[in-house]
Scaffold this active site. Sequence first.
Site, PDB file in Angstrom:
ATOM      1  CB  SER A  90      -0.856  -0.029   1.272  1.00 19.71           C
ATOM      2  OG  SER A  90      -1.416   1.230   1.499  1.00 19.71           O
TER       3      SER A  90
ATOM      4  CE1 TYR B  44      -3.844  -2.892   5.685  1.00 17.94           C
ATOM      5  CE2 TYR B  44      -3.490  -0.558   5.223  1.00 17.94           C
ATOM      6  CZ  TYR B  44      -3.681  -1.855   4.776  1.00 17.94           C
ATOM      7  OH  TYR B  44      -3.698  -2.118   3.425  1.00 17.94           O
TER       8      TYR B  44
ATOM      9  CE  LYS C  44      -1.428  -4.921   3.645  1.00 20.00           C
ATOM     10  NZ  LYS C  44      -1.571  -6.139   2.857  1.00 20.00           N
TER      11      LYS C  44
END
Length: 352
Positions: free
Chosen positions: A123, A148, A152
């Site tokens: 992302s 989050y 990643k």
Amino acid sequence: MILVTGGAGYIGSHAVLELLLAGHEVLVLDNLCNSSPAALQRVEQLAGRAPHFVRGDVRNRALLKALFAAYPVSAVLHFAGLKAVGESVREPLRYYETNVSGSIALCQAMAEAGIFKLVFSSSATVYGESPVMPITEERPTGVPTNPYGQSKLMAENVLKGLADSDPRWSIGLLRYFNPIGAHESGLIGEDPNGTPNNLLPYMLQVAVGRRAQLNIYGNDYPTPDGTGVRDYIHVVDLAQGHLKALERLEQVAGVSVWNLGTGRGYSVRQMLSAFEEVIGRPLPHVYKPRRPGDIAQCWSDPSKAREELGWEAQRGLPTMLRDAWRWQSRNPRGYAQDKATVAGATQTALAS
Ligand code: NAD
Ligand code: UDP
């Protein structure tokens, strides 16, 4: 055969469809914690044939081992993960366990089975708050502001270390900007659980009457109209980028990083006006304070993907919004109206 983890989810289901249309055999592994088997049923309807489907958890090494023994998998698209930023703040361990440990379990099982081609869903959040726009892959990764984003970045680092340790690996880290839209058929699309976090799903639910009004978080950002700017990309363009990445991994070893975006930013206000044009009426909205952790602006330089993958986003904002609206207006409650069975797909009773 391509294994697609998280293949029943929003982006995964669009990728499974593109793989089937391109002639690949596809195996989906998904525990359905954030998706419906109805998505795969509709993929089958669109492709004219079904992917194999196994309901299970990507953290389950015994299951992965059994899958790789049973199916001739040559490469993996790894979408399975948790993605709600706010939830990740409340439940960090679940996020690290799924997104980081899940990726590690997958790589361990792949290596044991002699499979070394992997495309990972990363992302733009890994760039943190970049002072320079557009963002190239050369920009240093930043400090993601939530578990989050951290998960990643950690998964990316795990995969880089793995590829450095063993030249057989060929890994693509795809840094998505903001995926929106739906397949043009209106049959598959995004169906978030609970209250949507993301801008377009929220606007769509306001438009079908499931929510009263859109909250616009912040109108005092240092952007042309004060609202946040993002690089929205059509989910079908994004899905097609995965097929190009798979092709490229046949030719290159090690880790490759590619931005998947359009290279163009739109503000929340621009998104709202463009969406109102598509639905033909004003959308109720109110201005609210900035959302904690949000950055002002973020858009990609997608030229590396163009040069190395021969991939470029084809669909502009009006198409993204029209396709999203077709999906939502025809399926106001998402997949909830479907009876959740996967006709034709193989439910395999492997160890779980
Ligand atoms: P999604 O929630 O629709 O899809 C994820 C799928 O993974 C779901 O079907 C879910 O049931 C499955 N899953 C979750 N945990 C699992 C587990 N432990 N075992 C097996 N299956 C599991 O999300 P999406 O939007 O399609 O995102 C796919 C990937 O892309 C995710 O890794 C996400 O972090 C990443 N990503 C998404 C966005 C976005 O805005 N949608 C942006 C950047 C990156
Ligand atoms: N946003 C908003 N209202 C919402 C959801 C998002 O104003 O209900 C804004 C958000 O502040 C950001 C942009 O829309 O400027 C995109 O947000 P999203 O959560 O979709 O993507 P991300 O911030 O993760 O890039």
